[in-house]
Write a protein that holds these residues in place. Structure first.
Motif, PDB file in Angstrom:
ATOM      1  N   ALA A 218      33.796  22.982  13.772  1.00  0.00           N
ATOM      2  CA  ALA A 218      35.173  23.395  14.042  1.00  0.00           C
ATOM      3  C   ALA A 218      35.977  23.656  12.773  1.00  0.00           C
ATOM      4  CB  ALA A 218      35.865  22.325  14.886  1.00  0.00           C
ATOM      5  N   ALA A 221      38.117  26.958  12.778  1.00  0.00           N
ATOM      6  CA  ALA A 221      39.210  26.848  13.742  1.00  0.00           C
ATOM      7  C   ALA A 221      40.272  25.869  13.255  1.00  0.00           C
ATOM      8  CB  ALA A 221      38.669  26.412  15.103  1.00  0.00           C
ATOM      9  N   ARG A 224      42.420  27.660  10.791  1.00  0.00           N
ATOM     10  CA  ARG A 224      43.342  28.577  11.495  1.00  0.00           C
ATOM     11  C   ARG A 224      44.509  27.805  12.113  1.00  0.00           C
ATOM     12  NH1 ARG A 224      38.379  30.847  13.311  1.00  0.00           N
ATOM     13  NH2 ARG A 224      38.567  29.826  15.344  1.00  0.00           N
ATOM     14  N   PHE A 225      44.198  26.683  12.708  1.00  0.00           N
ATOM     15  CA  PHE A 225      45.219  25.866  13.367  1.00  0.00           C
ATOM     16  C   PHE A 225      46.249  25.357  12.355  1.00  0.00           C
ATOM     17  CE2 PHE A 225      46.798  21.751  14.836  1.00  0.00           C
ATOM     18  CZ  PHE A 225      47.134  22.000  16.159  1.00  0.00           C
ATOM     19  N   ASP A 318      35.332  22.418  24.145  1.00  0.00           N
ATOM     20  CA  ASP A 318      34.912  22.901  22.833  1.00  0.00           C
ATOM     21  C   ASP A 318      36.074  22.731  21.855  1.00  0.00           C
ATOM     22  OD1 ASP A 318      32.905  24.772  21.232  1.00  0.00           O
ATOM     23  OD2 ASP A 318      34.948  25.500  20.913  1.00  0.00           O
ATOM     24  N   GLY A 320      36.750  23.891  18.731  1.00  0.00           N
ATOM     25  CA  GLY A 320      37.310  25.090  18.121  1.00  0.00           C
ATOM     26  C   GLY A 320      38.155  25.896  19.088  1.00  0.00           C
ATOM     27  N   ARG A 321      37.664  26.071  20.312  1.00  0.00           N
ATOM     28  CA  ARG A 321      38.428  26.839  21.301  1.00  0.00           C
ATOM     29  C   ARG A 321      39.694  26.104  21.716  1.00  0.00           C
ATOM     30  NH1 ARG A 321      33.099  28.497  23.262  1.00  0.00           N
ATOM     31  NH2 ARG A 321      33.120  27.116  25.064  1.00  0.00           N
ATOM     32  N   SER A 322      39.640  24.789  21.753  1.00  0.00           N
ATOM     33  CA  SER A 322      40.844  24.009  22.070  1.00  0.00           C
ATOM     34  C   SER A 322      41.896  24.184  20.979  1.00  0.00           C
ATOM     35  CB  SER A 322      40.487  22.529  22.211  1.00  0.00           C
ATOM     36  OG  SER A 322      39.659  22.304  23.331  1.00  0.00           O
ATOM     37  N   LEU A 323      41.484  24.133  19.721  1.00  0.00           N
ATOM     38  CA  LEU A 323      42.425  24.318  18.619  1.00  0.00           C
ATOM     39  C   LEU A 323      43.078  25.693  18.668  1.00  0.00           C
ATOM     40  CD1 LEU A 323      40.396  22.655  15.732  1.00  0.00           C
ATOM     41  CD2 LEU A 323      42.603  21.860  16.601  1.00  0.00           C
ATOM     42  N   ASP A 324      42.271  26.711  18.887  1.00  0.00           N
ATOM     43  CA  ASP A 324      42.820  28.068  18.951  1.00  0.00           C
ATOM     44  C   ASP A 324      43.804  28.211  20.115  1.00  0.00           C
ATOM     45  OD1 ASP A 324      41.437  28.968  16.722  1.00  0.00           O
ATOM     46  OD2 ASP A 324      39.744  29.745  17.885  1.00  0.00           O
ATOM     47  N   LYS A 328      47.902  28.937  19.722  1.00  0.00           N
ATOM     48  CA  LYS A 328      48.518  30.102  20.365  1.00  0.00           C
ATOM     49  C   LYS A 328      49.667  29.693  21.274  1.00  0.00           C
ATOM     50  CE  LYS A 328      47.344  34.140  23.195  1.00  0.00           C
ATOM     51  NZ  LYS A 328      46.254  34.849  23.914  1.00  0.00           N
TER      52      LYS A 328
END
Length: 551
Positions: A218, A221, A224-225, A318, A320-324, A328
């Motif tokens: 992760a 991600a 990015r977060f 997941d 990484g997907r949770s962070l993204d 957002k």
């Protein structure tokens, strides 16, 4: 002689089916058929000098690859020697399969030579511990073992194979089961919105990234977060490198035994975003003493219950997907405060250490020279002891799994054998062991294994002729230390007796060039470096003088 396929051969076929490339261990009379079957397979059997070493090799191989490392032993004492690395793997959330022989079923039910209840012994430190009592159960039990070991939360599995089961003939109908890998799920939109609502009223959020973020790959991600929301990021000892220490939002690692610079970032926070953090990494009371901070738990599984880790929102998907998704949904930025000052204090301490010419060497000097000698993607394995505190605090780490620390069980003496697992998993990386003299002699016999396998590595021994961390703790809490000192061999001659190269550091200026020479060599090198741990109490005093302004 019956030429039909044995259960031992079926076990090996199942291991091949799981993608196993190496099995670490020592054979015994009761598992010779398994070792023979491995010799005729695609799997390399790595003969070690102690079963404990085999378990640590398997653990670090698993930690670096994400695939369960496999260790093997005979019954009784051999199996018991696997126990420590097996427990270390589970407490460090690392996939591992421990296989051992067991007495035959014809005497399993009664008192017999070398017969102990191994399944019960391994049960408390594994995700599953079982006896393979039927040859026909091999495919299902091996598949279950790997599935449990490798899925979140990863850990160790133990299987005992009775001698008569290993020898038993099995039919051609028994074959390995097809692999199925669970897919990580998408985060719940409802939970994402709940997390965004916490951020809506937040003033000073902070991120704590742990071992799960490393396992979940992760890192990108997480950057990015942090950049999208402008929030600072600290890591646990296990999480070092998942957020690079040279990033402007990096705070460093938290977990030192006293209130360190990084803790001030948590003192000022009202929201903690825990990303892949597991409570076994360190006690959450250290960052949430009042139990009043809101916690967003982002991981693949729910958090352990703790009064100082009362989760406001949990996202179990997941990472990484949770962070993204949360980034957002939040749609705002924060005025990150204090991270520049915290990072500067750490950098200043390391910089001062890099020019400290005292002899024996200051701990910060050893950390600075270690960092200067290693590349960004090279691996250092940091043993347990006083040096762990110095390396965890000060060693800048830029990539995940490049500074390896055991902070679940905090085991001593895992690094020398662990380096063999690391070099097999990551042959392109230079591998350095940072160990104390106490830990080194507990598993130093694996130097012979590394030389026999032609695996170059460097072992840097911090020499203080004592159990330094215990002395530090006794001096700190009792005001004196006792029964912590011991004698040492001549480490240079000891290394040379194996056929390795030995170096003795005799001045501070010797260390960095010696490290570079050793790391460039195509062999095992052992460096004995005297360390002056008088800096331990000086560090505690300087940290105790800090106030909220970090002045």
């Amino acid at each position: 002689m019956d030429q039909s396929r044995s259960a031992a051969e079926l076990i090996v076929q199942c291991l091949e089916n799981e993608g196993v490339t190496h099995v670490f261990g020592i054979p015994g009379e009761e598992n010779i058929r398994l070792v023979d079957a491995l010799s005729r397979s695609s799997i390399r059997y790595v003969l070690t000098r102690h079963e404990q070493g085999a378990s640590f090799m398997a653990e670090i191989y698993g930690r670096l690859t994400g695939r369960a490392g496999v260790c093997s032993a005979t019954l009784g004492p051999g199996a018991i020697n696997l126990l420590l690395g097996t427990a270390d793997a589970t407490t460090n959330s690392t996939p591992l399969i421990a296989l051992s022989a067991q007495v035959g079923l014809d005497r399993y039910f009664k008192e017999s030579h070398q017969g102990v209840d191994l399944v019960s012994m391994f049960a408390p430190v594994t995700k599953w511990s079982a006896l393979v009592s039927l040859p026909g159960a091999v495919p299902e039990m091996l598949r279950k073992a790997f599935k449990l070991a490798q899925t979140e939360r990863p850990g160790a599995v133990y299987l005992a194979v009775p001698e008569d089961v290993e020898q038993a003939a099995v039919g051609d109908a028994l074959t390995p089961l097809p692999l199925n890998v669970p897919r990580s799920e998408e985060p719940s939109p409802e939970q994402v919105n709940r997390a965004a609502a916490v951020f809506a009223s937040a003033r000073n959020p902070i991120v704590l990234a742990g071992h799960g973020a490393v396992r979940g790959a992760a890192g990108a991600a997480l950057r990015r977060f942090a950049e999208a929301l402008r929030v600072p990021v600290a890591t646990t000892f296990h999480g070092k490198g998942v957020f690079p220490d040279d990033h402007p939002l990096a705070l460093g690692a938290v977990g030192f035994m006293r209130h360190d610079y990084v803790n001030f970032g948590f003192d000022q926070a009202d929201v903690i975003v825990a990303v892949g953090y597991e409570l076994q990494e360190f006690d959450p009371v250290r960052i949430n003493p009042g139990g009043d901070k809101k916690i967003i738990h982002i991981h693949r599984f729910p958090a352990e219950v703790d009064a100082h880790y009362d989760v406001s929102v949990g996202l179990h998907a997941d990472i990484g997907r949770s962070l993204d998704a949360v980034a957002k949904a939040v749609g705002r930025t924060f005025d990150a405060r204090g991270e520049e000052r915290i990072r500067a204090l750490l950098a200043d301490e390391l910089a001062a250490g890099s020019v400290d010419d005292r002899f024996p060497l200051a701990p910060a000097r050893i950390v600075a020279d270690t960092r200067a000698a290693l590349g960004r993607n090279d691996i250092v394995l940091v043993d347990t002891g006083a040096l762990k505190m110095w390396m965890a605090r000060l060693y800048p780490t830029y990539e995940p799994n490049t500074c390896l620390i055991s902070n679940g069980l905090s085991t001593m003496a895992w690094t020398v054998p662990g380096a063999i697992g690391a070099k097999i998993a990551r042959p392109e990386a230079k591998v350095l062991v940072a160990t104390g003299d106490g830990a080194f002699l507990m598993n130093s016999q694996e130097i012979e294994t590394a030389l026999r396998l032609r695996l170059p590595m460097t072992i840097l021994i911090w020499v203080d002729d004592a159990y330094g961390l215990i002395r530090w703790k006794m001096d700190l809490e009792i005001g004196r230390d006792t029964d912590t000192e011991f004698g040492n061999p001549d480490f240079v001659r000891y290394a040379e007796s194996f056929g390795a190269v030995g170096y003795r550091i005799e001045a501070a200026e010797d260390l960095l060039p010696t490290l570079r020479t050793a790391l460039a060599a195509d062999t095992v090198s052992v460096i004995a470096c005297p360390v002056d741990y008088s800096a331990n109490l000086s560090l505690i005093e300087s940290l105790g003088e800090l106030d909220e302004s970090l002045s």
